[in-house]
Design a protein around this motif. Structure first.
Motif, PDB file in Angstrom:
ATOM      1  N   GLN A 111      43.192  44.344  35.221  1.00  0.00           N
ATOM      2  CA  GLN A 111      43.703  45.003  36.417  1.00  0.00           C
ATOM      3  C   GLN A 111      43.745  44.043  37.596  1.00  0.00           C
ATOM      4  O   GLN A 111      44.653  44.115  38.434  1.00  0.00           O
ATOM      5  CB  GLN A 111      42.845  46.222  36.743  1.00  0.00           C
ATOM      6  N   ALA A 112      42.816  43.129  37.663  1.00  0.00           N
ATOM      7  CA  ALA A 112      42.825  42.132  38.735  1.00  0.00           C
ATOM      8  C   ALA A 112      44.069  41.259  38.644  1.00  0.00           C
ATOM      9  O   ALA A 112      44.712  40.954  39.664  1.00  0.00           O
ATOM     10  CB  ALA A 112      41.562  41.270  38.656  1.00  0.00           C
ATOM     11  N   ILE A 113      44.425  40.850  37.435  1.00  0.00           N
ATOM     12  CA  ILE A 113      45.639  40.052  37.253  1.00  0.00           C
ATOM     13  C   ILE A 113      46.852  40.830  37.748  1.00  0.00           C
ATOM     14  O   ILE A 113      47.741  40.277  38.411  1.00  0.00           O
ATOM     15  CB  ILE A 113      45.802  39.655  35.770  1.00  0.00           C
ATOM     16  N   GLY A 141      42.379  42.719  43.805  1.00  0.00           N
ATOM     17  CA  GLY A 141      42.235  41.925  42.592  1.00  0.00           C
ATOM     18  C   GLY A 141      40.986  41.068  42.615  1.00  0.00           C
ATOM     19  O   GLY A 141      40.233  41.000  41.626  1.00  0.00           O
ATOM     20  N   GLN A 142      40.719  40.424  43.746  1.00  0.00           N
ATOM     21  CA  GLN A 142      39.541  39.564  43.840  1.00  0.00           C
ATOM     22  C   GLN A 142      38.249  40.387  43.807  1.00  0.00           C
ATOM     23  O   GLN A 142      37.244  39.940  43.240  1.00  0.00           O
ATOM     24  CB  GLN A 142      39.626  38.721  45.108  1.00  0.00           C
ATOM     25  N   ALA A 143      38.276  41.578  44.383  1.00  0.00           N
ATOM     26  CA  ALA A 143      37.097  42.446  44.324  1.00  0.00           C
ATOM     27  C   ALA A 143      36.772  42.823  42.883  1.00  0.00           C
ATOM     28  O   ALA A 143      35.594  42.867  42.477  1.00  0.00           O
ATOM     29  CB  ALA A 143      37.325  43.696  45.167  1.00  0.00           C
ATOM     30  N   LEU A 144      37.805  43.092  42.086  1.00  0.00           N
ATOM     31  CA  LEU A 144      37.590  43.425  40.675  1.00  0.00           C
ATOM     32  C   LEU A 144      37.028  42.231  39.913  1.00  0.00           C
ATOM     33  O   LEU A 144      36.189  42.393  39.012  1.00  0.00           O
ATOM     34  CB  LEU A 144      38.909  43.899  40.050  1.00  0.00           C
ATOM     35  N   LEU A 145      37.492  41.038  40.253  1.00  0.00           N
ATOM     36  CA  LEU A 145      36.966  39.841  39.594  1.00  0.00           C
ATOM     37  C   LEU A 145      35.491  39.631  39.950  1.00  0.00           C
ATOM     38  O   LEU A 145      34.686  39.250  39.087  1.00  0.00           O
ATOM     39  CB  LEU A 145      37.798  38.618  39.987  1.00  0.00           C
ATOM     40  N   GLU A 146      35.165  39.864  41.207  1.00  0.00           N
ATOM     41  CA  GLU A 146      33.756  39.764  41.621  1.00  0.00           C
ATOM     42  C   GLU A 146      32.911  40.758  40.828  1.00  0.00           C
ATOM     43  O   GLU A 146      31.818  40.435  40.352  1.00  0.00           O
ATOM     44  CB  GLU A 146      33.636  40.056  43.123  1.00  0.00           C
ATOM     45  N   GLU A 147      33.418  41.974  40.695  1.00  0.00           N
ATOM     46  CA  GLU A 147      32.692  43.014  39.952  1.00  0.00           C
ATOM     47  C   GLU A 147      32.494  42.621  38.498  1.00  0.00           C
ATOM     48  O   GLU A 147      31.479  42.961  37.871  1.00  0.00           O
ATOM     49  CB  GLU A 147      33.461  44.336  40.047  1.00  0.00           C
ATOM     50  N   ALA A 148      33.485  41.880  37.960  1.00  0.00           N
ATOM     51  CA  ALA A 148      33.408  41.451  36.564  1.00  0.00           C
ATOM     52  C   ALA A 148      32.542  40.212  36.388  1.00  0.00           C
ATOM     53  O   ALA A 148      32.351  39.738  35.257  1.00  0.00           O
ATOM     54  CB  ALA A 148      34.812  41.174  36.034  1.00  0.00           C
ATOM     55  N   ALA A 164      49.258  52.370  31.475  1.00  0.00           N
ATOM     56  CA  ALA A 164      49.059  51.897  32.842  1.00  0.00           C
ATOM     57  C   ALA A 164      47.574  51.799  33.189  1.00  0.00           C
ATOM     58  O   ALA A 164      47.134  50.842  33.827  1.00  0.00           O
ATOM     59  CB  ALA A 164      49.775  52.820  33.823  1.00  0.00           C
ATOM     60  N   ASN A 165      46.797  52.774  32.772  1.00  0.00           N
ATOM     61  CA  ASN A 165      45.364  52.748  33.064  1.00  0.00           C
ATOM     62  C   ASN A 165      44.679  51.528  32.443  1.00  0.00           C
ATOM     63  O   ASN A 165      43.858  50.863  33.082  1.00  0.00           O
ATOM     64  CB  ASN A 165      44.681  54.017  32.554  1.00  0.00           C
ATOM     65  N   ASP A 166      45.010  51.253  31.181  1.00  0.00           N
ATOM     66  CA  ASP A 166      44.340  50.173  30.454  1.00  0.00           C
ATOM     67  C   ASP A 166      44.881  48.788  30.823  1.00  0.00           C
ATOM     68  O   ASP A 166      44.217  47.782  30.557  1.00  0.00           O
ATOM     69  CB  ASP A 166      44.472  50.383  28.947  1.00  0.00           C
TER      70      ASP A 166
END
Length: 647
Positions: free
Chosen positions: A85-87, A139-146, A286-288
């Protein structure tokens, strides 16, 4: 489907019958979506990019199934939904579109965006799905979370860099937009290392995509009037060594809810139920975020300002309504082609230029505007809802002819795999099994006549069935013919098709055969009905001078120069207002555009215009009011697949 991906094209098109009919008759043929891309690179590769030279990658011999469950290990990066999702959020798709179509305005560029695997104007599209607008902060927030942190290239707690390989073809078009994509990923801290491989490797039968040899992979699918999709998104269609690489679910995506829905959508003929099931698949897709739709490719068409009623469309040829065109000045229209038809017999020729001409000489059973069907030669679509078709449960047993899962008519015997009445794939062992059986009545508009005044009659439809289903005819596919158990030719305007048990064509409501003039006397004195199918491809009266039942009559064909058509006074919908149509063959697209702007040519369709500087010239002329110019989101759409597994 990738335009270059011939294997995938064949597999999908055999499952979808799109009714583009012969000039004077013939079986329904798959619609050909033609697009030519001529692009100048507008973005420089970033420094971190590694470009693989266009060296030939040898194709290995097909591998034997591997032990140990290859491709069952989750990808260490892409199996994380947050990363995928970040991508998506870090991808500025309008900027990608602008890199290859810089001459489009913002509204036109926005018209090429997609959010699911189904185009926005399609009858099955679900517009209520998760979307991913450009939002690099999200996107960057999701990467941080990951767990991916740091700059300029992010890394995980073990110090592994967030680096992904990106594979696509070495076509300049894809190198252009992917260079921009790579820059966008770098801005979010993701290093993308591209491989621009020869198409022969990327789309090879035992290399590239077919062996899931990628992390991020870019290519294109071609959308169809019927969305199909089972081989792309069902859990049992993930290619692995264990199943001998069967299927086109290259992401390795197995979402049970989506898988069940895509199978259900392809095992019912109820339009409302299909819409409901496709909505589920799109929601989960879309979700996945397992595949990022990048954009529809562009098609363009142009017409003189004096033409009214010109309708370019992504899934129908612009001449499909040529009898409705009117002119504010004169009575002649000149169409510009950069390719000449090889033949006028649609059964053996599927080029876009041939299909564009065929509408002048014939009448399709149904048109296919905007990813849907509209009756034309038929009185109405032969649907179950209209009372013109039945789909009954029938019990079959050993020795009966059935339609198996591979799309073949076979004798039922132990080991034969079929889809039963519940949509389940079952292997027959013994006893009886219940399948669905379609029986469809096709009714045709009365009053259709040939150009010589002879009415279309029952013998003409009988001849079409006999010739189109004859192995000696040279037809591209016999799938429709082989699926038919029997046909009852009831009258001059009706026939009834009974299919083998198990046949569930989604487009069952479109008549599969259009008439041939059985009465026509040939130059050698024979009557057309008496000529063997093996000789038809060499008959002048079939391939070069077919008898018309359409709005125009072919007057002359000067090879390499032009074709001239005159209005048909016997056309059943009335003689067209346009009296003469000239198809002019022009060697160069830029020359064709020049002739459009000088008025020597009146129409340039998608079969002639590319997507480079010549389109920009035409669109500017449209903006200036010199011509009518149209941009069309084509049925071909670019996307990036995420491989969820590693070997």
């Amino acid at each position: 489907m990738s335009i270059a991906f011939r294997r995938a094209v064949i597999v999908t098109l055999l499952a979808v019958l799109v009714p583009i009919l012969a000039a004077c008759g013939g079986a329904a043929q798959p619609q050909v979506v033609r697009e030519t891309v001529v692009v100048v690179q507008t973005a420089e590769p970033v420094r971190e990019t590694v470009v693989v030279e266009q060296t030939v990658v040898p194709e290995p011999e097909p591998s034997e199934p591997e032990a140990g469950g290859a491709f069952t290990t989750p990808h260490p990066v892409l199996s994380d939904i947050n990363v995928r999702q970040a991508i998506a959020y870090c991808t500025n798709r309008p900027e990608l579109i602008a890199s290859v179509y810089p001459f489009l305005d913002e509204e036109q560029q926005a018209g090429l965006l997609m959010d699911t695997f189904i185009p926005k104007s399609h009858w099955a599209v679900n517009n209520d799905v998760t979307t991913y607008p450009f939002d690099p902060e999200q996107g960057q927030a999701l990467l941080e979370e990951a767990g991916w942190t740091g700059t300029p290239i992010r890394a995980n707690a073990d110090g592994d860099p967030l680096a992904l390989s990106f594979t696509t073809t070495n076509a300049q078009f894809r190198q252009t937009w992917s260079a921009v994509f790579i820059q966008q990923m770098a801005a979010c801290g993701i290093q993308v290392i591209p491989t621009y491989a020869p198409g022969s490797w990327w789309f090879g039968s035992s290399t590239g995509l077919s062996r899931r040899d990628f992390e991020l992979g870019a290519f294109a699918w071609v959308g169809q009037t019927d969305p199909a999709g089972r081989t792309l998104y069902a859990c049992n269609q993930i290619p692995t060594p264990e199943n001998n690489w069967e299927g086109q679910n290259y992401m390795g995506w197995c979402n049970e809810r989506a898988s069940q829905a895509i199978i259900a959508a392809n095992n019912t003929l109820d339009r409302d139920e299909r819409i409901r099931q496709y909505a589920i698949v799109q929601e989960e897709f879309a979700n996945d975020m397992v595949s990022l739709p990048v954009f529809n490719r562009l098609e363009a068409a142009a017409a003189s300002n004096r033409i009214e009623g010109f309708i370019p469309d992504p899934t129908e040829y612009y001449t499909a309504n040529i009898e409705e065109w009117t002119l504010t000045d004169g009575d002649t229209v000149v169409l510009g082609f950069t390719q000449e038809p090889a033949t006028l017999w649609s059964l053996i020729e599927s080029a876009a230029v041939q299909r564009t001409v065929s509408f002048l000489l014939g009448v399709p059973a149904a048109t296919t505007y905007s990813y849907d069907y509209q009756a034309k030669a038929q009185t109405e679509l032969s649907t179950i809802e209209a009372g013109l078709a039945t789909n009954e449960d029938v019990e079959v047993t050993a020795g009966d002819t059935v339609w198996n899962v591979d799309g073949e008519a076979v004798e039922l015997a132990p080991g034969v795999t079929v889809i039963d009445v519940n949509g389940e794939t079952v292997v027959y062992e013994s006893g009886t099994v219940t399948l669905k059986q379609l029986v469809v009545t096709h009714n045709f508009v009365e009053g259709q006549v040939w150009e010589d005044g002879e009415p279309v009659k029952q013998a003409d439809y009988e001849l079409a069935y006999a010739i189109d289903c004859d192995p000696d005819s040279g037809a591209v596919s016999f799938a429709t013919c082989q699926s038919i158990a029997s046909i009852d030719f009831a009258s001059d305007t009706s026939y009834i098709v009974t299919y083998h048990p198990g046949v569930q064509w989604p487009t069952y409501f479109v008549a599969p055969f259009s008439p041939y003039p059985s009465h026509q006397e040939l130059s050698d004195g024979r009557v057309l009905a008496d000529v063997p199918a093996s000789e038809w491809s060499s008959l002048v009266e079939i391939v070069e001078q077919p008898l018309s039942r359409g709005p125009f009559i072919l007057e002359s064909w000067e090879k390499g120069q032009s074709m001239t058509f005159q209005a048909n006074p016997n056309f059943f919908l009335g003689e067209p207002e346009v009296k003469t149509v000239v198809v002019k063959f022009i060697a160069d697209t830029n020359q064709a555009v020049a002739q459009l702007l000088t008025g020597e040519v009146d129409v340039l369709g998608t079969e002639t215009l590319g997507a480079g500087a010549e389109v920009e010239t035409v669109l500017q002329a449209g903006t200036d009011g010199d011509v009518q110019a149209f941009t069309i989101p084509s049925a071909t759409w670019e996307h990036i697949d995420f491989n969820l597994n590693i070997r």
